[in-house]
Design an enzyme around this catalytic site. Structure first.
Site, PDB file in Angstrom:
ATOM      1  CE1 TYR A 181      -4.332  -1.159  -0.285  1.00  0.00           C
ATOM      2  CE2 TYR A 181      -3.302  -3.038   0.801  1.00  0.00           C
ATOM      3  CZ  TYR A 181      -4.347  -2.488   0.078  1.00  0.00           C
ATOM      4  OH  TYR A 181      -5.396  -3.278  -0.315  1.00  0.00           O
ATOM      5  NE  ARG A 192      -3.224   0.101  -5.060  1.00  0.00           N
ATOM      6  CZ  ARG A 192      -4.467  -0.100  -4.621  1.00  0.00           C
ATOM      7  NH1 ARG A 192      -4.700  -0.997  -3.668  1.00  0.00           N
ATOM      8  NH2 ARG A 192      -5.477   0.569  -5.107  1.00  0.00           N
ATOM      9  CD  GLN A 196     -16.763   0.211  -8.601  1.00  0.00           C
ATOM     10  OE1 GLN A 196     -16.656  -0.984  -8.369  1.00  0.00           O
ATOM     11  NE2 GLN A 196     -16.977   0.674  -9.803  1.00  0.00           N
ATOM     12  CB  VAL A 234      -8.863   3.691  -2.754  1.00  0.00           C
ATOM     13  CG1 VAL A 234      -9.955   2.665  -2.438  1.00  0.00           C
ATOM     14  CG2 VAL A 234      -7.732   3.036  -3.547  1.00  0.00           C
ATOM     15  CG  HIS A 274     -14.652   0.101  -3.077  1.00  0.00           C
ATOM     16  ND1 HIS A 274     -14.472  -0.417  -4.335  1.00  0.00           N
ATOM     17  CD2 HIS A 274     -15.832  -0.407  -2.636  1.00  0.00           C
ATOM     18  CE1 HIS A 274     -15.505  -1.196  -4.647  1.00  0.00           C
ATOM     19  NE2 HIS A 274     -16.346  -1.199  -3.640  1.00  0.00           N
ATOM     20  CB  THR A 326     -16.525   0.023 -13.111  1.00  0.00           C
ATOM     21  OG1 THR A 326     -16.559  -1.067 -12.184  1.00  0.00           O
ATOM     22  CG2 THR A 326     -17.930   0.276 -13.639  1.00  0.00           C
ATOM     23  CB  SER A 327     -14.555  -5.031 -14.535  1.00  0.00           C
ATOM     24  OG  SER A 327     -14.533  -5.100 -13.121  1.00  0.00           O
ATOM     25  CG  ASN A 335     -14.965  -0.420 -19.918  1.00  0.00           C
ATOM     26  OD1 ASN A 335     -13.958  -0.815 -20.497  1.00  0.00           O
ATOM     27  ND2 ASN A 335     -15.248  -0.755 -18.666  1.00  0.00           N
ATOM     28  CB  ALA A 346     -12.004   7.939 -18.302  1.00  0.00           C
TER      29      ALA A 346
HETATM   30  P1  OAD Z   1     -11.398  -3.244 -12.763  1.00  0.00           P
HETATM   31  O1  OAD Z   1      -9.912  -3.351 -12.873  1.00  0.00           O
HETATM   32  O2  OAD Z   1     -12.159  -4.462 -12.403  1.00  0.00           O
HETATM   33  O3  OAD Z   1     -11.975  -2.723 -14.136  1.00  0.00           O
HETATM   34  C1  OAD Z   1     -11.392  -1.629 -14.802  1.00  0.00           C
HETATM   35  C2  OAD Z   1     -12.221  -1.335 -16.014  1.00  0.00           C
HETATM   36  O4  OAD Z   1     -11.728  -0.153 -16.615  1.00  0.00           O
HETATM   37  C3  OAD Z   1     -12.200  -2.429 -17.092  1.00  0.00           C
HETATM   38  O5  OAD Z   1     -13.514  -2.731 -17.489  1.00  0.00           O
HETATM   39  C4  OAD Z   1     -11.401  -1.784 -18.227  1.00  0.00           C
HETATM   40  O6  OAD Z   1     -11.853  -2.208 -19.509  1.00  0.00           O
HETATM   41  C5  OAD Z   1     -11.706  -0.325 -18.012  1.00  0.00           C
HETATM   42  N1  OAD Z   1     -10.690   0.609 -18.526  1.00  0.00           N
HETATM   43  C6  OAD Z   1      -9.360   0.427 -18.691  1.00  0.00           C
HETATM   44  N2  OAD Z   1      -8.775   1.539 -19.139  1.00  0.00           N
HETATM   45  C7  OAD Z   1      -9.763   2.473 -19.260  1.00  0.00           C
HETATM   46  C8  OAD Z   1      -9.792   3.842 -19.663  1.00  0.00           C
HETATM   47  N3  OAD Z   1      -8.663   4.483 -20.026  1.00  0.00           N
HETATM   48  N4  OAD Z   1     -10.975   4.483 -19.666  1.00  0.00           N
HETATM   49  C9  OAD Z   1     -12.111   3.853 -19.300  1.00  0.00           C
HETATM   50  N5  OAD Z   1     -12.137   2.559 -18.900  1.00  0.00           N
HETATM   51  C10 OAD Z   1     -10.982   1.879 -18.885  1.00  0.00           C
HETATM   52  O7  OAD Z   1     -11.693  -2.035 -11.768  1.00  0.00           O
HETATM   53  P2  OAD Z   1     -13.020  -1.731 -10.942  1.00  0.00           P
HETATM   54  O8  OAD Z   1     -14.225  -2.065 -11.743  1.00  0.00           O
HETATM   55  O9  OAD Z   1     -12.881  -0.372 -10.399  1.00  0.00           O
HETATM   56  O10 OAD Z   1     -11.925  -2.872  -4.853  1.00  0.00           O
HETATM   57  O11 OAD Z   1     -12.881  -2.771  -9.767  1.00  0.00           O
HETATM   58  C11 OAD Z   1     -13.814  -2.750  -8.725  1.00  0.00           C
HETATM   59  C12 OAD Z   1     -13.129  -2.987  -7.401  1.00  0.00           C
HETATM   60  O12 OAD Z   1     -12.353  -4.179  -7.464  1.00  0.00           O
HETATM   61  C13 OAD Z   1     -12.125  -1.921  -7.022  1.00  0.00           C
HETATM   62  O13 OAD Z   1     -12.723  -0.803  -6.395  1.00  0.00           O
HETATM   63  C14 OAD Z   1     -11.234  -2.642  -6.089  1.00  0.00           C
HETATM   64  C15 OAD Z   1     -11.074  -3.953  -6.822  1.00  0.00           C
HETATM   65  O14 OAD Z   1     -10.738  -5.051  -6.049  1.00  0.00           O
HETATM   66  C16 OAD Z   1     -11.513  -2.294  -3.719  1.00  0.00           C
HETATM   67  O15 OAD Z   1     -10.554  -1.568  -3.662  1.00  0.00           O
HETATM   68  C17 OAD Z   1     -12.381  -2.620  -2.563  1.00  0.00           C
END
Ligand code: OAD
Length: 257
Positions: free
Chosen positions: A74, A77, A109, A111, A127, A199-200, A224, A242
């Site tokens: 951390y 990060r 989501q 941090v 988060h 977000t995924s 996305n 984004a």
């Molecule tokens: P993910 O890593 O699961 O997903 C990231 C998403 O961003 C994917 O769908 C990519 O296709 C997309 N992506 C990549 N580059 C991009 C860009 N330049 N512009 C737009 N989209 C792009 O991340 P999260 O969905 O945020 O939890 O993951 C959810 C949670 O899982 C996080 O908050 C974290 C993690 O474990 C905690 O920290 C509690």
């Protein structure tokens, strides 16, 4: 299958929604900050979870098993976040909020603090905040814990009871910060357009906000470059990034500004 809207149509929805208090909500994930140089979690090559074990690094059990290892991860990060700058997408959201007071709610989501630094100081953080610390457990003596002198590379401890300091993020299996999900649900129920950016859609309850918005009558727009698990909830899926798409979508319009 219903016809999905294109970018021009989405920009028009946003201009209309900008005339209504609470009219626009945005749910962001790690992809929002990818162009600021902060890695995502699940992208195949660059995502953190392709190189690191989430059970070891993002759970209370993992922290208890090896506090120093988790603390150092951390710390790296945190350094990445402190060195990063808001990208054009964050700035477009900050600018939109300034132009339309009371219209935009950002739910994130992430941090990192890039939405805040771009001007969305009241973003709802589902988060937690990686730059904050908190105690691993309530003080077992029922009093306030006090930090000892920290040993480099190790989490600080309470001088009296040994309680450990941990990062202020939500780990797997943990509750979200008090009131955060309720505030996010209220915002997406109230909005006319929900933008879901980077977000995924793999992590709940955050992923459920797209369906909540849709059922409440909002238009749901996904930004996305790749498919997400919640594309099926969207009225428009824009395959952009984004920093690329948001400035175009949120550009000021002569009709409404
Ligand atoms: P993910 O890593 O699961 O997903 C990231 C998403 O961003 C994917 O769908 C990519 O296709 C997309 N992506 C990549 N580059 C991009 C860009 N330049 N512009 C737009 N989209 C792009 O991340 P999260 O969905 O945020 O939890 O993951 C959810 C949670 O899982 C996080 O908050 C974290 C993690 O474990 C905690 O920290 C509690």
């Amino acid at each position: 299958m219903e016809r999905l809207a294109d970018e021009d149509e989405v920009a028009r929805w946003l201009r209309e929604a900008a005339a209504h208090p609470g009219g626009v909500a945005v749910l962001t994930g790690a992809g929002m900050s990818a162009e600021s140089g902060i890695p995502t979690f699940r992208d195949a090559m660059s995502g953190l979870w392709s190189r690191f074990d989430p059970a070891a690094l993002a759970s209370e059990e993992g922290f208890r098993a090896n506090p120093a290892h988790v603390w150092r991860w951390y710390a790296d990060r945190r350094e990445g976040v402190r060195g990063a700058q808001p990208n054009a997408g964050h700035l477009a959201l900050g600018e939109f909020a300034r132009r339309h007071p009371g219209v935009l709610t950002v739910v994130t989501q992430n941090v990192d603090d890039l939405h805040q630094r771009a001007g969305n100081t009241d973003a709802i953080r589902l988060h937690g905040d990686i730059l904050e610390n908190r105690w691993l457990e309530p003080c077992p003596r029922g009093r306030a814990c006090a930090v000892t002198e920290a040993v480099a590379g190790e989490p600080p401890r309470c001088a009296e009871c040994g309680n450990l300091v941990r990062p202020g993020v939500v780990w797997f299996g943990e509750m979200l910060p008090l009131g955060a999900m309720e505030a996010a649900e209220a915002a997406v129920r109230r909005c006319r357009v929900l933008l879901v950016v980077g977000t995924s859609g793999a992590v709940w309850p955050a992923a459920g906000l797209a369906g909540t918005a849709r059922r409440a009558g909002a238009r749901v727009v996904i930004v996305n470059p790749h498919a997400s698990e919640i594309d099926g909830e969207a009225h428009a899926v824009l395959r952009g990034t984004a920093a690329g798409a948001l400035p175009r979508l949120l550009a000021s319009s002569p009709n409404t500004d």
